[in-house]
Design an enzyme around this catalytic site. Structure first.
Site, PDB file in Angstrom:
ATOM      1  N   TRP A  39     -11.373  71.700  50.411  1.00 48.91           N
ATOM      2  CA  TRP A  39     -10.994  72.714  51.382  1.00 48.91           C
ATOM      3  C   TRP A  39     -12.182  73.485  51.913  1.00 48.91           C
ATOM      4  CZ3 TRP A  39      -7.189  73.381  54.589  1.00 48.91           C
ATOM      5  CH2 TRP A  39      -6.036  72.633  54.383  1.00 48.91           C
TER       6      TRP A  39
ATOM      7  N   ASP B  88     -10.614  81.897  51.055  1.00 54.27           N
ATOM      8  CA  ASP B  88      -9.392  81.141  51.328  1.00 54.27           C
ATOM      9  C   ASP B  88      -8.629  81.105  50.006  1.00 54.27           C
ATOM     10  OD1 ASP B  88      -7.423  79.230  51.574  1.00 54.27           O
ATOM     11  OD2 ASP B  88      -8.748  77.647  52.310  1.00 54.27           O
TER      12      ASP B  88
ATOM     13  N   LYS C 298       2.508  77.842  49.249  1.00 56.93           N
ATOM     14  CA  LYS C 298       2.356  77.611  47.825  1.00 56.93           C
ATOM     15  C   LYS C 298       3.074  78.727  47.039  1.00 56.93           C
ATOM     16  CE  LYS C 298      -1.494  75.214  49.407  1.00 56.93           C
ATOM     17  NZ  LYS C 298      -1.067  73.835  49.509  1.00 56.93           N
TER      18      LYS C 298
END
Lengths: 373, 373
Positions: free
Chosen positions: B102, B176, B200
């Site tokens: 990511w 993030d 999530k």
């Protein structure tokens, strides 16, 4: 609850009751999967099946030709005002037809990325009417021509899309069809790209629909975020990033509801269009006959979806306006307040609004007039 | 259905059962309003109350200081990879700490807008560990430093955020935190901006959370779309464009579930953190004791949320891998397949995963080892 109230919200807007019931039923266990749709990986076979079915049903309903791609995106119509020029302007010239608040906003946003020209402006030619395409000042080098095919706030609708080629313009036509998508057919031979937020005729806010001709993919500016590059999204079947999965699922149920919808001996989009016509005729006729209320849009471009109306002349007082909204609410007629930028009242009568709902509103208008006229 | 299957999806991921039940109950009529939350205008008093409550509960749960703004946006983490540099890079230098898939993606996307420098790269210093902050090559003129505080695919987590000032760097830290938000407290004294997709630990995909220090607002590049300009969104209380209203509502129910969550004599975020610790310890201990399975991340930076694991040595065959997934599914242990970029298996044990679920997985690991080891 005997019946649900009639909800005239301009968006997010009423959804078909049977869709909401199905969503509630399937909330904890979608088709025996043991999962809510909200809990599924977007890359799992269950969700991929949901997404493919939704896309296929939408393609069938709107008769989208095979050389157009259907994209499920995020950001709403307002983000698309930037995403479209990021993808299609090539940093050059773009022409806008301004017929109300939304096309004006779109033009303003595009100035960040392109040389924007207002080819026509409804507000300059007497409000409440769409300037004739023959009068539009389209530029020979324009990358695309943008219009809003139904102005949600102002209540103007294009009942036919312009034929740009007949006007001597080779550029693709971009339409913002957020607030009347799926209420009538689209003439795809006249369209290069159509976009819309879902929250009127499709489903929950947060899903954005883009339908784009394949030859327009791959033109994005280098500053276009990957997640909003139409080519990238198309190549990944709308799964480049995690899509708004639950919203796509609800949209898919709305598409299935539309496919089985029957009215006036017809089925599907033809049936819903006929009911939309009947609803709009009923409401506009009542307004035109009223001594207390009025709609101010030229008859030939009145929206079938969004009907702004006002108190006439001496009746137009804040007290009477408030009385109208309060009494409406007491009668279970919800969200009739006009947009803050134009005032007055507005009835949005999208696909999910029944004929009964419009009859109830018309009865109330007459009753209100008898008591306050 | 006696009990729901245990769902280990990396996202969209399992939600608390009682939240799903409440969503189903309120689907046709939210609190007597006669509307589904999906059908409410975002400017009406009902939805504004829902949104304000969600924001207040989130602020309380994460102890967000008053000089930070909470924004509900769209586009997901991947869009934020562009939106953050559009807002904060000033077109200058930005430094990235790369610890997995990511953060690498984020750095790549930022190159569209800024001079990107990789200040540290976990893959160069032996995979499976986070390079020590003292080794990071931060630049004096950097506009911000970006890291991914929990790498969903690789299973690495920052258990403490770096103190950039102590490293001689005045720039704000951007994190993030998509895949571990609300699983533990955040040290806001070390953070300038935190962002994450909702799918999530928060709610449905399609909602993006941004928490930003007020002094960082108003720095957007002219090419930043209005809908993604943090200052514009903040000034409009996340209502500049139609927000993903239903997703915000579900997120708000998750926040309320978290506030009343009890475990180990604690309540709220402290309770969920303790349960997350217990779940992770249970699973990693089982993997470390196994002769068939292994996790390959250094112990000090193993994620509490995402646990990738692999078949060891000679056991690592496609047939045994498939047997594992098939048997798991038969035991109602769902979505355990690893990310396609790294293969193997992955158990995501977010907030909504119970201790029972992890016990069931550990029992299955042991049983599978007995039969196939």
């Amino acid at each position: 609850m005997t019946r649900r109230p009639f909800n005239f919200s301009a968006g997010p807007a009423a959804l078909p009751e049977e869709v909401l019931q199905q969503v509630a039923r399937e909330m904890l266990d979608w088709h025996g999967s043991g999962m809510s749709v909200m809990e599924m990986s977007h890359r799992g076979k269950e969700f991929i099946a949901i997404c493919e079915q939704a896309e296929a049903d939408l393609r069938e309903l709107l008769a989208v030709p095979s050389h157009f791609r259907i994209l499920f995106m995020q950001g709403g119509g307002l983000a698309e005002n930037a995403i479209v020029p990021l993808n299609l302007s090539r940093g050059g010239q773009v022409d806008f037809v301004v017929t109300g608040s939304w096309s004006r906003k779109s033009a303003q946003e595009a100035r960040r990325y392109a040389d924007v020209h207002i080819a026509a402006d409804a507000s300059l030619s007497g409000a409440g009417a769409i300037p004739s395409p023959a009068s539009w000042t389209l530029r020979p080098g324009t990358s695309y021509v943008h219009l809003c095919s139904n102005e949600t706030i102002d209540g103007l609708e294009f009942h036919a899309l312009p034929d740009l080629r007949a006007l001597g313009c080779d550029a693709p036509l971009v339409i913002d069809f957020s607030s009347h998508v799926l209420s009538r057919p689209v003439d795809w031979s006249r369209v290069g790209l159509a976009f819309g937020g879902a929250q009127k005729n499709i489903g929950p806010a947060g899903l954005t629909l883009v339908i784009v001709r394949e030859d327009l993919l791959g033109r994005a500016l280098p500053i276009c975020p990957s997640a909003f590059d139409y080519k990238t999204v198309a190549e990944a079947q709308s799964m480049y990033n995690t899509p708004p999965t639950f919203s796509i699922y609800v949209a898919g149920l709305v598409f299935q509801w539309l496919k089985r919808f029957e009215y006036g001996g017809q089925r599907g989009l033809a049936a819903i269009e006929q009911r939309n016509l009947d609803k709009a005729t009923l409401l506009y006729d009542a307004l035109d006959r009223s001594a207390v209320f009025e709609n101010r849009v030229a008859r030939e471009c009145r929206s079938r979806m969004n009907v702004p109306f006002f108190l006439r002349g001496a009746h137009d007082t804040p007290a009477l306006h408030q009385a109208f909204l309060d009494e409406a609410r007491d009668r279970q007629l919800l969200q009739l307040k006009g947009h803050k930028s134009v005032g007055g009242m507005r009835a949005s009568i999208y696909n999910a609004m029944s004929l009964d709902g419009v009859h109830a509103l018309v009865d109330f208008l007459k009753d209100f007039e008898t008591r306050h006229g």
